[in-house]
Design an enzyme around this catalytic site. Structure first.
Site, PDB file in Angstrom:
ATOM      1  N   LYS A   1       0.856  -1.184   0.000  1.00  0.00           N
ATOM      2  CA  LYS A   1       0.000   0.000   0.000  1.00  0.00           C
ATOM      3  C   LYS A   1       0.893   1.235   0.000  1.00  0.00           C
ATOM      4  O   LYS A   1       1.760   1.403   0.852  1.00  0.00           O
ATOM      5  CB  LYS A   1      -0.917  -0.003   1.231  1.00  0.00           C
ATOM      6  CG  LYS A   1      -1.955   1.121   1.183  1.00  0.00           C
ATOM      7  CD  LYS A   1      -1.443   2.388   1.829  1.00  0.00           C
ATOM      8  CE  LYS A   1      -2.367   3.574   1.594  1.00  0.00           C
ATOM      9  NZ  LYS A   1      -1.981   4.752   2.395  1.00  0.00           N
TER      10      LYS A   1
ATOM     11  N   GLY B   1      -0.424   8.355  -0.259  1.00  0.00           N
ATOM     12  CA  GLY B   1      -0.674   9.349  -1.297  1.00  0.00           C
ATOM     13  C   GLY B   1       0.419  10.395  -1.423  1.00  0.00           C
ATOM     14  O   GLY B   1       0.643  10.951  -2.500  1.00  0.00           O
TER      15      GLY B   1
ATOM     16  N   GLY C   1      -4.442  11.135  -1.111  1.00  0.00           N
ATOM     17  CA  GLY C   1      -5.077  12.189  -0.315  1.00  0.00           C
ATOM     18  C   GLY C   1      -4.647  13.595  -0.662  1.00  0.00           C
ATOM     19  O   GLY C   1      -5.479  14.494  -0.781  1.00  0.00           O
TER      20      GLY C   1
ATOM     21  N   LYS D   1      -4.063   3.820  10.367  1.00  0.00           N
ATOM     22  CA  LYS D   1      -3.125   2.875   9.737  1.00  0.00           C
ATOM     23  C   LYS D   1      -2.777   1.727  10.687  1.00  0.00           C
ATOM     24  O   LYS D   1      -2.776   0.552  10.300  1.00  0.00           O
ATOM     25  CB  LYS D   1      -1.855   3.619   9.314  1.00  0.00           C
ATOM     26  CG  LYS D   1      -0.955   2.828   8.390  1.00  0.00           C
ATOM     27  CD  LYS D   1       0.251   3.643   7.956  1.00  0.00           C
ATOM     28  CE  LYS D   1      -0.118   4.918   7.252  1.00  0.00           C
ATOM     29  NZ  LYS D   1      -0.821   4.708   5.980  1.00  0.00           N
TER      30      LYS D   1
ATOM     31  N   ASP E   1      -5.735   2.045   3.203  1.00  0.00           N
ATOM     32  CA  ASP E   1      -5.159   1.052   4.109  1.00  0.00           C
ATOM     33  C   ASP E   1      -6.112  -0.133   4.257  1.00  0.00           C
ATOM     34  O   ASP E   1      -5.703  -1.301   4.221  1.00  0.00           O
ATOM     35  CB  ASP E   1      -4.896   1.665   5.487  1.00  0.00           C
ATOM     36  CG  ASP E   1      -3.799   2.716   5.470  1.00  0.00           C
ATOM     37  OD1 ASP E   1      -3.037   2.761   4.490  1.00  0.00           O
ATOM     38  OD2 ASP E   1      -3.709   3.496   6.434  1.00  0.00           O
TER      39      ASP E   1
END
Length: 257
Positions: free
Chosen positions: A11, A14, A45, A216, A161
């Site tokens: 992952k 951003g 984001g 997270k 996430d």
């Protein structure tokens, strides 16, 4: 070292998109590991913030999650599934990889509304068949945006996430959250190599872990419980950490059950 059949779900935070050199370095690293299957899941984001600001929208968050009214969704979807996804695909292609851009739907994950107060913020639910195994079989690199659909076809903004955790569970894969910090930090700003559920609760209660990192860490813990193995939080600023993790070395923070 894990089996070469293991799929690693990565992952990407951003903020990575603000650093083209780091994006290139990360995909260059992935390109060297030809015996390993990877799936990239991303948010975006800061890009969404910029697009919404330019369109004249105010943005707000609740417990680290972006409130996503229906009228903002075209911009959110455009930034995530469009611009951010294609930026990452472009970097992957430039490094000799063969990316395939997907939304959560094609990745076999459906979405449903999380809380009415959050608008079109979705949480993951069981989906249709995933295209990921077939793509991996032919040597593609799935690059999955955190845009989801419900069974009525409505768009949802899913926390990336949580999306990565759902995909890792589905693939029975290893999960790495690559963020803009080297590791989760303690109250003295020192890296924590390992975190258990009890330690996480304690650090959240003390306010040491909060906001986006709280989301997270909680998501990492849930993923660790579902996957029944540790989940890693590491830095995209050090792509060599990926190589170290695949070789069984301990870098970043490992979240355990």
């Amino acid at each position: 070292m894990t089996s070469s059949n293991t799929t690693w779900v990565i992952k990407l935070g951003g903020a990575l998109l603000n650093s083209p050199q780091s994006v290139q370095a990360l995909f260059a690293t992935l390109a060297t590991m030809t015996d390993t299957r990877f799936v990239v899941v991303h948010g975006g984001g800061s890009l969404v913030d910029r697009w919404l600001h330019d369109a004249g929208f105010a943005t707000a968050k609740h417990q680290g999650l972006r409130i996503s009214p229906a009228e903002q969704m075209p911009y959110i979807v455009g930034a995530l599934a469009g611009c951010a996804n294609k930026q990452l695909m472009g970097a992957a292609i430039a490094n000799g990889l063969e990316p395939a851009g997907l939304s959560l739907y094609e990745a076999g994950v459906n979405a449903q509304q999380k809380l009415k107060a959050l608008g079109r913020v979705g949480e993951c639910s069981q989906g249709a068949r995933s295209a990921i195994p077939a793509l991996l079989e032919v040597g593609k690199l799935p690059v999955v945006s955190s845009v989801g659909f419900d069974e009525q076809g409505q768009w949802f903004n899913v926390n990336a996430d949580e999306a990565a955790a759902a995909i890792a569970k589905q693939l029975d894969g290893e999960l790495i959250f690559m963020t803009d910090v080297e590791a989760v930090l303690d109250k003295s700003a020192q890296p924590l190599h390992q975190l258990s559920a009890e330690q996480i609760d304690e650090l959240i209660a003390q306010g040491v872990i909060s906001g986006g990192m709280e989301v997270k860490v909680k998501t990492s813990l849930l993923a660790a419980q579902h996957l029944r193995r540790g989940v890693y939080i590491s830095s995209w600023q050090k792509p060599e950490n990926l190589v170290a993790l695949l070789n069984g070395e301990h870098v970043g923070t490992q979240i355990t059950m």
